[in-house]
Design a protein around this motif. Structure first.
Motif, PDB file in Angstrom:
ATOM      1  N   ILE A 193       0.852  -1.189   0.000  1.00  0.00           N
ATOM      2  CA  ILE A 193       0.000   0.000   0.000  1.00  0.00           C
ATOM      3  C   ILE A 193       0.887   1.237   0.000  1.00  0.00           C
ATOM      4  O   ILE A 193       1.716   1.423   0.877  1.00  0.00           O
ATOM      5  N   ASP A 194       0.721   2.033  -1.026  1.00  0.00           N
ATOM      6  CA  ASP A 194       1.574   3.190  -1.165  1.00  0.00           C
ATOM      7  C   ASP A 194       0.793   4.425  -0.726  1.00  0.00           C
ATOM      8  O   ASP A 194       0.187   5.114  -1.513  1.00  0.00           O
ATOM      9  N   LYS A 195       0.771   4.642   0.579  1.00  0.00           N
ATOM     10  CA  LYS A 195       0.088   5.819   1.104  1.00  0.00           C
ATOM     11  C   LYS A 195       1.113   6.537   1.953  1.00  0.00           C
ATOM     12  O   LYS A 195       1.611   5.985   2.937  1.00  0.00           O
ATOM     13  N   SER A 196       1.430   7.746   1.559  1.00  0.00           N
ATOM     14  CA  SER A 196       2.583   8.393   2.190  1.00  0.00           C
ATOM     15  C   SER A 196       2.236   9.053   3.514  1.00  0.00           C
ATOM     16  O   SER A 196       3.093   9.258   4.343  1.00  0.00           O
ATOM     17  N   ASN A 197       0.936   9.373   3.729  1.00  0.00           N
ATOM     18  CA  ASN A 197       0.612  10.158   4.929  1.00  0.00           C
ATOM     19  C   ASN A 197      -0.047   9.341   6.035  1.00  0.00           C
ATOM     20  O   ASN A 197      -0.881   9.849   6.763  1.00  0.00           O
ATOM     21  N   VAL A 198       0.322   8.065   6.148  1.00  0.00           N
ATOM     22  CA  VAL A 198      -0.124   7.302   7.325  1.00  0.00           C
ATOM     23  C   VAL A 198       0.644   7.889   8.518  1.00  0.00           C
ATOM     24  O   VAL A 198       1.874   7.843   8.553  1.00  0.00           O
ATOM     25  N   ARG A 199      -0.097   8.477   9.460  1.00  0.00           N
ATOM     26  CA  ARG A 199       0.580   9.224  10.539  1.00  0.00           C
ATOM     27  C   ARG A 199       0.891   8.374  11.758  1.00  0.00           C
ATOM     28  O   ARG A 199       1.708   8.725  12.597  1.00  0.00           O
ATOM     29  N   TRP A 200       0.180   7.237  11.888  1.00  0.00           N
ATOM     30  CA  TRP A 200       0.444   6.410  13.064  1.00  0.00           C
ATOM     31  C   TRP A 200       0.088   4.956  12.793  1.00  0.00           C
ATOM     32  O   TRP A 200      -0.738   4.662  11.922  1.00  0.00           O
ATOM     33  N   VAL A 201       0.747   4.087  13.525  1.00  0.00           N
ATOM     34  CA  VAL A 201       0.426   2.657  13.491  1.00  0.00           C
ATOM     35  C   VAL A 201       0.373   2.161  14.927  1.00  0.00           C
ATOM     36  O   VAL A 201       1.296   2.411  15.712  1.00  0.00           O
ATOM     37  N   ILE A 202      -0.734   1.504  15.255  1.00  0.00           N
ATOM     38  CA  ILE A 202      -0.857   0.923  16.600  1.00  0.00           C
ATOM     39  C   ILE A 202      -0.866  -0.600  16.461  1.00  0.00           C
ATOM     40  O   ILE A 202      -1.525  -1.139  15.578  1.00  0.00           O
ATOM     41  N   HIS A 203      -0.116  -1.259  17.304  1.00  0.00           N
ATOM     42  CA  HIS A 203      -0.227  -2.725  17.391  1.00  0.00           C
ATOM     43  C   HIS A 203      -1.069  -3.054  18.614  1.00  0.00           C
ATOM     44  O   HIS A 203      -0.610  -2.909  19.737  1.00  0.00           O
ATOM     45  N   TYR A 204      -2.273  -3.482  18.334  1.00  0.00           N
ATOM     46  CA  TYR A 204      -3.184  -3.839  19.428  1.00  0.00           C
ATOM     47  C   TYR A 204      -2.657  -5.072  20.148  1.00  0.00           C
ATOM     48  O   TYR A 204      -2.817  -5.215  21.356  1.00  0.00           O
ATOM     49  N   ASN A 205      -2.052  -5.971  19.387  1.00  0.00           N
ATOM     50  CA  ASN A 205      -1.444  -7.171  19.969  1.00  0.00           C
ATOM     51  C   ASN A 205       0.044  -7.184  19.670  1.00  0.00           C
ATOM     52  O   ASN A 205       0.494  -6.571  18.703  1.00  0.00           O
ATOM     53  N   LEU A 206       0.760  -7.936  20.472  1.00  0.00           N
ATOM     54  CA  LEU A 206       2.187  -8.105  20.231  1.00  0.00           C
ATOM     55  C   LEU A 206       2.384  -8.852  18.905  1.00  0.00           C
ATOM     56  O   LEU A 206       1.755  -9.877  18.687  1.00  0.00           O
ATOM     57  N   PRO A 207       3.238  -8.337  18.001  1.00  0.00           N
ATOM     58  CA  PRO A 207       3.492  -9.081  16.756  1.00  0.00           C
ATOM     59  C   PRO A 207       4.316 -10.343  17.032  1.00  0.00           C
ATOM     60  O   PRO A 207       4.929 -10.468  18.090  1.00  0.00           O
ATOM     61  N   LYS A 208       4.336 -11.225  16.027  1.00  0.00           N
ATOM     62  CA  LYS A 208       5.033 -12.510  16.178  1.00  0.00           C
ATOM     63  C   LYS A 208       6.543 -12.356  16.218  1.00  0.00           C
ATOM     64  O   LYS A 208       7.245 -13.151  16.797  1.00  0.00           O
TER      65      LYS A 208
END
Ligand code: ADP
Ligand code: MG
Length: 551
Positions: free
Chosen positions: A292-307
């Protein structure tokens, strides 16, 4: 030799850029000189141009192996918009559609052909009739079972180099630790490939890990500080993506769920609305985002711990591709660790998965600069602490926690290493809960000795003691807490324990209290002897004395 000006003009004409990003130029030169490359560059680093530009500069056809049909389509559409003749072949196309493509290729009208590894058989007649100028294997980590997105069809790609020994091959990935890198090069038969490892440091991404206490509330607090900014909430399960999206909608946010169980049209719509800023928040499984080429994603939350750290880093890497400050937040909970541990154990290569999970957990538990830990995972070393992670911004304050530790360890011993964190805390705090009373724990010497420390703070201390190696959580025995040999040093030799004070609100959800059968063991006897061999009883607090009468 291709002229410098030709290269720059092509970059400007077809892609609209005036200059190269780090390593792009060197990679392109290597290809133009006919050599193989292995490119490790973070998501958003600009890998595509490394093979798209040489495709335009050379005679013949560039074959791009790419894992996802959706990904291919986006790339091809993007190229066509820029006036670059590109197309893709896959099993969803009719024979007639494929015929058109074959004819265009034969007529030398196409510069780039995207194909999934499963569809390589379509290439047979192209291989015999067309000059192949370059072979690009994108998302090359899919070839390695060491990587996190293993795709069995990728393992067939080794034949390409044998078949086209004189055609340069470029393998690209955003996610590969050292072992995976070597595996990629070996399997693709490009062990002599020139390796390009771009810096993984994305300075504009702030890093934060918080215990997941009341995650929805925490997310809403986080969003209140960033109204209308686009972001992704990554969740472990499809169900969670839906329930979080629903809760956020109820709280007035424009949020949608995305996972592999949503039908194709539904997924495309969510993706498009997100890209076009019609949907502010996507709650998704890891199925969302590749390509996904979206340049203005301002935040990412991990609701769960990644693997694992590769996955985590790739997912947070979807924020801030425009280089502007962006925020990432990871919720850490032991319930997730338990769940992921079970998944990992069920996996084919469980040892590798468990080791990777352990590294992920260490990152989440870190008490030193998180970026250093992340980057060192990818073999990169930074001299100074980053100043843009929660640990740097709010360094932990250590205090002498020996007595706190002794109380907890003593309590674990008195509960015969048979109870989980929740119950240990209940006993330390003198709770009247049914499970405590039914088991007669109110008669233990450690009952109520530390009700001056809140439940959450206790949880913070005990988890720290787990991380410091004084306690272990027996994941196979209902998460009961066990003492380690180091614990005995603390209990009986006054070994000093440095703990950190909890920061703002704290630590993981309360673990479910499960009823357990009590097993008789000789722990007490062992502890009592150890204690008595070290000091006289009158010198020590009651909770550190062990004999049957003081149960
Ligand atoms: P990757 O495949 O490494 O994740 P992409 O190739 O999709 O990254 O590129 C990420 C973004 O960076 C795209 O929007 C692309 O157009 C942009 N980009 C790539 N190279 C340059 C460059 N030299 N100058 C400016 N932007 C670039
Ligand atoms: Mg890419």
């Amino acid at each position: 030799m291709i002229e410098e000006t030709t290269i720059l003009n092509t970059l400007k004409e077809y892609f609209g850029y005036d200059s190269f990003r780090p390593l792009q130029r060197e990679i392109i030169d290597t290809i133009l000189n006919g050599n193989d490359c292995l490119v490790i560059m973070p998501t958003g680093g600009g890998k595509s141009i490394c093979y798209q530009l040489p495709a335009l500069l050379q005679d013949g056809l560039t074959i791009v192996i790419s894992p996802l049909i959706a990904l291919m389509k986006d790339q091809v559409d993007g190229l066509n918009v820029n006036g670059i003749p590109a197309c893709f072949l896959n099993s969803s196309q009719s024979t007639a559609e494929q015929e058109v493509i074959f004819n265009d290729i034969e007529a030398k009208k196409i510069k780039l052909l995207y194909v999934a590894p499963e569809s390589l058989s379509y290439l047979e007649n192209i291989f015999s009739s067309t000059k192949i100028s370059l072979i690009a294997v994108d998302e090359a980590h899919c070839i390695s079972s060491w990587g996190h997105d293993f795709r069995p069809a990728y393992t067939q790609l080794g034949f390409l180099k044998n078949r086209f020994p004189n055609t340069p091959l470029i393998a690209l990935t955003a996610t590969a630790d050292k072992a995976t890198r070597e595996d990629i090069a070996n399997q693709l038969n490009i062990s002599n490939a020139k390796k390009f490892v771009a810096s993984f440091d994305r300075k504009n991404l702030s890093l934060e890990v918080r215990p997941g206490t009341d995650r929805i509330k925490q997310i809403i607090q986080f969003l209140n500080k960033r109204p209308n900014e686009s972001g992704i909430v990554y969740c472990l399960s499809r169900k969670t993506t839906e329930s979080i999206a629903e809760k956020l909608q109820q709280a007035g946010y424009n949020a949608e769920a995305y996972h592999a169980g949503v039908n194709h049209d539904g997924r495309s719509k969510v993706q498009e609305d997100f890209i076009n800023d019609k949907t502010q928040i996507v709650c998704a499984t890891v199925a969302f985002g590749m390509g996904i080429d979206k340049s203005n994603v301002r935040w990412v939350i991990h609701y769960n711990l990644p693997k694992n750290i590769e996955g985590y880093y790739q997912e947070i890497g979807r924020a801030g591709r425009d280089g502007l400050p962006s925020y990432t937040l990871l919720f850490h909970s032991y319930a997730d660790v338990v769940q992921l541990q079970k998944f990992a154990e069920g996996a084919g290569n469980s040892e590798v998965q468990l080791a990777k999970l352990e590294r992920m957990k260490q990152y989440a538990d870190a008490l030193s600069c998180r970026r250093k830990i992340l980057l060192s995972y990818f073999g990169e070393f930074i001299e100074k602490d980053c100043g843009n992670c929660d640990v740097c911004k709010n360094p932990p304050q250590f205090f002498d926690g020996t007595i706190t530790a002794q109380k907890a360890l003593s309590c674990v011993a008195r509960l015969k290493e048979n109870e989980n964190i929740g119950l240990v805390i209940d006993v330390l705090r003198g709770s009247h809960n049914q499970q405590v009373l039914e088991n007669g724990y109110q008669n233990l010497k450690t009952y109520g000795i530390a009700n001056d420390i809140s439940w959450r703070d206790w949880q913070h201390y005990i988890i720290q003691m787990v991380n410091l190696g004084y306690l272990e959580i027996a994941f196979h025995q209902k998460n009961t807490l066990k003492l380690t040999p180091q614990a005995k040093e603390v209990l009986f030799n006054n070994k000093k324990v440095a703990l950190t004070k909890p920061q703002d609100t704290l630590v993981t959800e309360k673990a479910a209290n499960t009823k357990q059968e009590k097993t008789k063991d000789t722990l007490f006897e062992r502890l009592r002897k150890l204690r008595l061999s070290i000091s006289k009883e009158e010198d020590i607090p009651a909770y550190l004395i062990f004999n049957d009468a003081t149960l």
